[in-house]
Design an enzyme around this catalytic site. Structure first.
Site, PDB file in Angstrom:
ATOM      1  N   SER A   1      13.929  36.143 -48.259  1.00  0.00           N
ATOM      2  CA  SER A   1      15.001  35.193 -48.523  1.00  0.00           C
ATOM      3  C   SER A   1      14.455  33.848 -48.963  1.00  0.00           C
ATOM      4  O   SER A   1      15.215  32.932 -49.200  1.00  0.00           O
ATOM      5  CB  SER A   1      15.870  35.042 -47.277  1.00  0.00           C
TER       6      SER A   1
ATOM      7  N   HIS B   1      17.278  40.181 -53.206  1.00  0.00           N
ATOM      8  CA  HIS B   1      17.686  39.539 -51.951  1.00  0.00           C
ATOM      9  C   HIS B   1      19.135  39.882 -51.605  1.00  0.00           C
ATOM     10  O   HIS B   1      20.074  39.380 -52.235  1.00  0.00           O
ATOM     11  CB  HIS B   1      17.483  38.020 -52.085  1.00  0.00           C
TER      12      HIS B   1
ATOM     13  N   GLU C   1      20.862  38.705 -54.907  1.00  0.00           N
ATOM     14  CA  GLU C   1      20.182  37.708 -55.722  1.00  0.00           C
ATOM     15  C   GLU C   1      18.945  38.378 -56.324  1.00  0.00           C
ATOM     16  O   GLU C   1      18.196  39.042 -55.605  1.00  0.00           O
ATOM     17  CB  GLU C   1      19.741  36.580 -54.766  1.00  0.00           C
TER      18      GLU C   1
ATOM     19  N   ASN D   1      19.866  30.377 -50.295  1.00  0.00           N
ATOM     20  CA  ASN D   1      19.352  29.696 -49.105  1.00  0.00           C
ATOM     21  C   ASN D   1      18.967  28.243 -49.359  1.00  0.00           C
ATOM     22  O   ASN D   1      18.921  27.444 -48.425  1.00  0.00           O
ATOM     23  CB  ASN D   1      18.179  30.481 -48.523  1.00  0.00           C
TER      24      ASN D   1
END
Ligand code: CAA
Length: 290
Positions: free
Chosen positions: A118, A139, A151, A189
């Protein structure tokens, strides 16, 4: 053509990825060093699929077929027959690198590699393998069976053929993709974690209680979960780790992990997976701990 997918790590992300891959018709090999983790993961997948059957989202036959496509193993040699291996081990660069180094001698020459990291550099992880052009970031979001997004992140060496093949897999899993460059935290993130960290600062400084902070963000900004309950779902160790990657990678004080988040991790209060984080999960309903 990708038909057989390997998944390394039978934690919550690995289980979710194995679940959606098996449901989408792929043969899946789920690997972990712990047989107990594999057994627990198969049980979780079974319970989650049963829930879909009970809600008429899945037929019993579809469930049984998906489960029959799922195999488990504790040995890396079994990855020989995979066309793609997705790594979902703990967010720790050294551990992930060590896994990839041990894994590559057991792969077929054409096998693609993806990491569900991540936040860690895709280029750095791909660089320890014998095939950085066949390596990229994939991800998934938690809970994987429910969340629409994957992602996709190329490392500096990732080839277009690899990117296209993995994008096809994401589509066959019924996911939407967002493409991010290889920078700390990628897109999701980079934006989500500072919000969660800020919520922990608000708690730390006594701006509001756990309930008030979560309610404020849930009802005030229409998020399905407040930031502290979401942190518990993600895992407080993962949140703290991602904040330190952002802090070290960007060098800006605004990314400093909140001391209270660090303390919770030191206490082993990691969220739902340990039954205690910002909430206590031992009873029927989560109870705020502050
Ligand atoms: N596994 C499988 N299915 C699950 C599930 C799980 N763990 N949890 C819930 N579901 C399913 C339910 O079965 C239900 O399915 P149906 O619609 O088919 O009936 C559906 O999800 C909704 O569940 P509920 O009604 O029980 O609960 P809810 O409406 O409160 O939704 C939620 C639960 C989907 C988790 C919702 O609260 C939500 O979207 N929360 C935010 C999650 C989020 O932001 N995730 C991303 C985190 S960031 C990340 O993962 C990246 C990272 O690197 C940290």
């Amino acid at each position: 053509m990708i038909e057989h997918i390997g998944v390394i790590g039978a934690g919550q992300m690995g289980s979710g990825i194995a679940h959606v891959c098996a449901l989408s018709g792929y043969r899946v090999l789920l690997n972990d060093i712990s047989q107990e983790a594999l057994d627990k993961s198969l049980h979780t997948i079974d319970v989650n699929m049963d829930r879909s059957v009970a809600r008429n989202k899945l037929t019993l036959k579809e469930k049984e077929e998906a489960v029959s496509r799922l195999q488990t193993s504790t040995k890396l040699e079994d990855f020989k027959r995979c066309d793609l291996v997705i790594e979902t081990a703990i967010e720790n660069e050294e551990i992930k690198k060590a896994i990839f180094k041990k894994l590559v001698p057991h792969l077929s020459a054409d096998c693609l590699l993806a990491t569900n990291t991540s936040s860690i550099s895709i280029t750095a992880l791909g660089g320890v393998t014998d095939r950085p052009e066949k390596f990229m970031g994939m991800h998934f979001m938690n809970p994987v069976p429910v969340m629409q997004l994957v992602e996709l992140i190329r490392g500096i060496a990732t080839s277009n053929a690899t990117f296209n093949a993995i994008q096809e897999v994401a589509k066959r899993l019924g996911k939407q993709v967002a493409v991010s460059e290889d920078y700390p935290g990628f897109i999701v993130n980079r934006i989500l974690m500072p919000m969660i960290n800020e919520a922990v600062y608000a708690l730390f400084e006594g701006v509001g209680t756990i309930e008030a902070i979560d309610k404020g963000m849930r009802l005030g900004t229409n998020q399905p979960m407040g930031p502290l309950e979401l942190a518990d779902l993600i895992g407080l160790d993962t949140c703290a780790f991602i904040m330190s990657v952002l802090y070290e990678g960007r060098g800006e004080s605004k990314y400093k992990p909140c001391p209270l988040l660090t303390k919770y991790v030191e206490a082993g209060w990691l969220g739902r997976k340990t039954n205690r984080g910002f909430y206590d999960y031992k009873g029927e309903q989560p109870v705020p701990t502050r």
